[in-house]
Design a protein around this motif. Structure first.
Motif, PDB file in Angstrom:
ATOM      1  N   GLY A  44       0.781  -1.236   0.000  1.00  7.35           N
ATOM      2  CA  GLY A  44       0.000   0.000   0.000  1.00  7.35           C
ATOM      3  C   GLY A  44       0.806   1.276   0.000  1.00  7.35           C
ATOM      4  N   ARG A  45       2.117   1.179  -0.206  1.00  8.93           N
ATOM      5  CA  ARG A  45       2.975   2.358  -0.224  1.00  8.93           C
ATOM      6  C   ARG A  45       3.697   2.464  -1.563  1.00  8.93           C
ATOM      7  NH1 ARG A  45       2.951   6.349   3.484  1.00  8.93           N
ATOM      8  NH2 ARG A  45       5.173   6.313   4.019  1.00  8.93           N
ATOM      9  N   ILE A  46       3.829   3.688  -2.052  1.00  7.58           N
ATOM     10  CA  ILE A  46       4.633   3.980  -3.233  1.00  7.58           C
ATOM     11  C   ILE A  46       5.944   4.588  -2.757  1.00  7.58           C
ATOM     12  CG2 ILE A  46       4.847   5.390  -5.317  1.00  7.58           C
ATOM     13  CD1 ILE A  46       1.787   5.339  -5.502  1.00  7.58           C
ATOM     14  N   THR A  47       7.057   4.023  -3.188  1.00  7.33           N
ATOM     15  CA  THR A  47       8.371   4.518  -2.790  1.00  7.33           C
ATOM     16  C   THR A  47       9.149   4.947  -4.027  1.00  7.33           C
ATOM     17  OG1 THR A  47       8.454   3.062  -0.867  1.00  7.33           O
ATOM     18  CG2 THR A  47      10.548   3.970  -1.636  1.00  7.33           C
ATOM     19  N   THR A  48       9.698   6.155  -3.995  1.00  7.49           N
ATOM     20  CA  THR A  48      10.585   6.616  -5.057  1.00  7.49           C
ATOM     21  C   THR A  48      12.015   6.570  -4.516  1.00  7.49           C
ATOM     22  OG1 THR A  48      10.340   8.949  -4.402  1.00  7.49           O
ATOM     23  CG2 THR A  48       8.836   8.100  -6.082  1.00  7.49           C
ATOM     24  N   SER A  49      12.885   5.915  -5.260  1.00 13.91           N
ATOM     25  CA  SER A  49      14.276   5.740  -4.842  1.00 13.91           C
ATOM     26  C   SER A  49      15.187   6.372  -5.887  1.00 13.91           C
ATOM     27  CB  SER A  49      14.613   4.262  -4.687  1.00 13.91           C
ATOM     28  OG  SER A  49      13.776   3.637  -3.736  1.00 13.91           O
ATOM     29  N   ARG A  50      15.898   7.424  -5.487  1.00 14.61           N
ATOM     30  CA  ARG A  50      16.847   8.072  -6.410  1.00 14.61           C
ATOM     31  C   ARG A  50      18.170   7.326  -6.369  1.00 14.61           C
ATOM     32  NH1 ARG A  50      20.585  11.966  -5.558  1.00 14.61           N
ATOM     33  NH2 ARG A  50      19.688  12.581  -3.552  1.00 14.61           N
ATOM     34  N   ASN A  66       1.350   7.020   0.668  1.00 14.72           N
ATOM     35  CA  ASN A  66       0.271   6.049   0.589  1.00 14.72           C
ATOM     36  C   ASN A  66      -0.207   5.968  -0.849  1.00 14.72           C
ATOM     37  OD1 ASN A  66       0.196   5.396   3.343  1.00 14.72           O
ATOM     38  ND2 ASN A  66      -1.086   7.180   3.794  1.00 14.72           N
ATOM     39  N   ASP A  67      -0.427   4.763  -1.327  1.00 11.76           N
ATOM     40  CA  ASP A  67      -0.894   4.563  -2.692  1.00 11.76           C
ATOM     41  C   ASP A  67      -2.341   5.044  -2.790  1.00 11.76           C
ATOM     42  OD1 ASP A  67      -1.655   3.584  -5.220  1.00 11.76           O
ATOM     43  OD2 ASP A  67      -0.273   1.900  -5.041  1.00 11.76           O
ATOM     44  N   PRO A  68      -2.662   5.975  -3.709  1.00 13.90           N
ATOM     45  CA  PRO A  68      -4.029   6.500  -3.793  1.00 13.90           C
ATOM     46  C   PRO A  68      -5.042   5.539  -4.392  1.00 13.90           C
ATOM     47  CG  PRO A  68      -2.683   7.447  -5.533  1.00 13.90           C
ATOM     48  CD  PRO A  68      -1.753   6.652  -4.657  1.00 13.90           C
ATOM     49  N   THR A  69      -4.589   4.419  -4.957  1.00 14.90           N
ATOM     50  CA  THR A  69      -5.522   3.445  -5.535  1.00 14.90           C
ATOM     51  C   THR A  69      -5.417   2.134  -4.774  1.00 14.90           C
ATOM     52  OG1 THR A  69      -3.914   2.620  -7.135  1.00 14.90           O
ATOM     53  CG2 THR A  69      -5.273   4.492  -7.796  1.00 14.90           C
ATOM     54  N   SER A  73      -2.420  -0.607  -9.457  1.00 13.86           N
ATOM     55  CA  SER A  73      -2.077  -1.008 -10.820  1.00 13.86           C
ATOM     56  C   SER A  73      -2.535  -0.004 -11.869  1.00 13.86           C
ATOM     57  CB  SER A  73      -2.698  -2.374 -11.121  1.00 13.86           C
ATOM     58  OG  SER A  73      -4.116  -2.296 -11.012  1.00 13.86           O
ATOM     59  N   ASP A  74      -3.334   0.965 -11.473  1.00 11.75           N
ATOM     60  CA  ASP A  74      -3.887   1.892 -12.462  1.00 11.75           C
ATOM     61  C   ASP A  74      -3.291   3.289 -12.362  1.00 11.75           C
ATOM     62  OD1 ASP A  74      -5.560  -0.049 -13.507  1.00 11.75           O
ATOM     63  OD2 ASP A  74      -7.166   0.390 -12.089  1.00 11.75           O
ATOM     64  N   THR A  75      -2.111   3.401 -11.808  1.00 11.85           N
ATOM     65  CA  THR A  75      -1.483   4.706 -11.689  1.00 11.85           C
ATOM     66  C   THR A  75      -0.111   4.700 -12.342  1.00 11.85           C
ATOM     67  OG1 THR A  75      -0.528   4.152  -9.532  1.00 11.85           O
ATOM     68  CG2 THR A  75      -2.674   5.273  -9.534  1.00 11.85           C
ATOM     69  N   GLY A  89      -3.854   8.961 -12.770  1.00 16.64           N
ATOM     70  CA  GLY A  89      -4.809   7.869 -12.641  1.00 16.64           C
ATOM     71  C   GLY A  89      -5.796   7.875 -13.789  1.00 16.64           C
ATOM     72  N   ARG A  90      -6.752   6.978 -13.760  1.00 15.98           N
ATOM     73  CA  ARG A  90      -7.695   6.865 -14.867  1.00 15.98           C
ATOM     74  C   ARG A  90      -8.665   8.026 -14.936  1.00 15.98           C
ATOM     75  NH1 ARG A  90      -7.820   2.436 -17.776  1.00 15.98           N
ATOM     76  NH2 ARG A  90      -9.940   2.847 -18.457  1.00 15.98           N
TER      77      ARG A  90
END
Length: 336
Positions: A44-50, A66-69, A73-75, A89-90
């Motif tokens: 349920g978390r989105i992580t950006t790693s530079r 936090n993942d908004p969806t 899978s739809d973002t 998103g859609r």
């Protein structure tokens, strides 16, 4: 294969949950503002790693939201230079601040009859607008006249410009060039309807959209001076395209064993002289052979020799190093 073998030397490793799935996503590996990023989704978390410029490490900095969806899978996500996150998103494009609060939301029409379609977003290289693709208006007959790309003010979400694309109901992905060119590459995959590779530039006059030479495949690697290397969806050939020069095309059968194809969908530049590609006996193979090709002629230079099978994912970083993964561990490599 009768190519010289060059040892791949391990420089660093780091655990990154979700990386195996990420490298199968359109936003899993991104080039933004001159930096390489991995975008992962896990629990349920989105992580950006530079990815760090120090070769003794893999990740230099991370942020999570936090993942908004519900399914994730739809973002399509893109990190922003000020630490925020843009999410396409859609039905809407949003920008979330570093602390997770909403900066703005831009609603748009959904692809109601195209479940496989999906938008994408990226800041422009100048860092003033967010470029975002979305479903376009319908004609009187109820059919799409084409998807659209909008330039949204990064601070407010205001629509500053709009352009109707030659693609429709497509899956989109944005990538920036490594040398901070003013245009970005937009790929649009329409399944059996084909694909477009487009160069998008935001100017004071609006959005300029033109074809990226003769590139027609959604799987591409970008180099300096506007070089685009595309890989056939079926793995049958590679094509190097650059304005002012003739295309260079190499069929898989010319440099690979009989029946082998290019796999992994990540041809990329290890540096300005070498390209890294992956080949295997079949399209859906889980293990592959990693090859270094001449970045101009696309002819083989060497086969990479790893201490253990490397899989089919490879992320060239343009600085002489590249990434692979072993389960949830990211590995950084170079040649001796």
């Amino acid at each position: 294969m009768m190519h010289p073998r060059v040892r791949a030397r391990l420089l660093a490793r780091e655990s990154l949950p979700g990386v195996a799935e990420a490298l199968g996503n359109l936003d899993g590996w991104l080039l933004r503002d001159g930096a390489h990023w991995l975008v992962t989704r896990h629990e349920g978390r989105i992580t950006t790693s530079r990815i760090g410029t120090d070769h003794s490490q893999v990740v230099a900095a991370q942020a999570a939201w936090n993942d908004p969806t519900p399914s994730g899978s739809d973002t399509y996500c893109s990190p922003l230079s000020d630490g925020a996150l843009a999410v396409s998103g859609r039905e809407a494009v949003i920008v979330q601040e570093r602390d997770g609060t909403l900066r703005w939301e831009h609603s748009h029409r959904d692809w109601r009859h195209a479940p496989g379609a999906g938008g994408a977003c990226t800041p422009d290289p100048a860092g003033r607008v967010l470029l975002a693709t979305m479903a376009g208006p319908l004609g009187d007959d109820g059919l799409s006249r084409g998807d659209i790309c909008r330039a949204l003010d990064l601070a407010t979400g205001e629509v500053l410009a709009e352009h109707v694309l030659p693609s429709f109901s497509a899956m989109y992905a944005f990538q920036q060039f490594p040398d901070a060119r003013p245009e970005v590459l937009l790929t649009a995959s329409m399944g059996q309807e084909g694909a477009h590779c487009l160069l998008v530039t935001h100017t004071a006059a609006g959005l300029d959209v033109r074809a990226a030479g003769t590139a027609e495949e959604p799987y591409v690697g970008l180099g300096t001076d506007g070089v685009v290397v595309s890989q056939d969806v079926g793995g049958g050939y590679l094509c190097r395209t650059q304005d002012g020069l003739d295309d260079v095309i190499v069929e898989a059968g010319e440099i690979l064993p009989e029946g082998w194809v290019f796999v992994g969908y990540s041809p990329g530049f290890v540096d300005e002289t070498r390209l890294l590609v992956v080949a295997a006996e079949e399209q859906w193979a889980e293990e592959g052979t990693h090859l270094l090709l001449d970045a101009h002629t696309l002819r083989p230079l060497a086969e990479l020799d790893y201490p253990h099978p490397p899989g089919v994912s490879a992320v060239p970083l343009g600085d002489g190093t590249w990434l692979t993964h072993d389960g949830e561990t990211v590995l950084r490599w170079a040649t001796d």
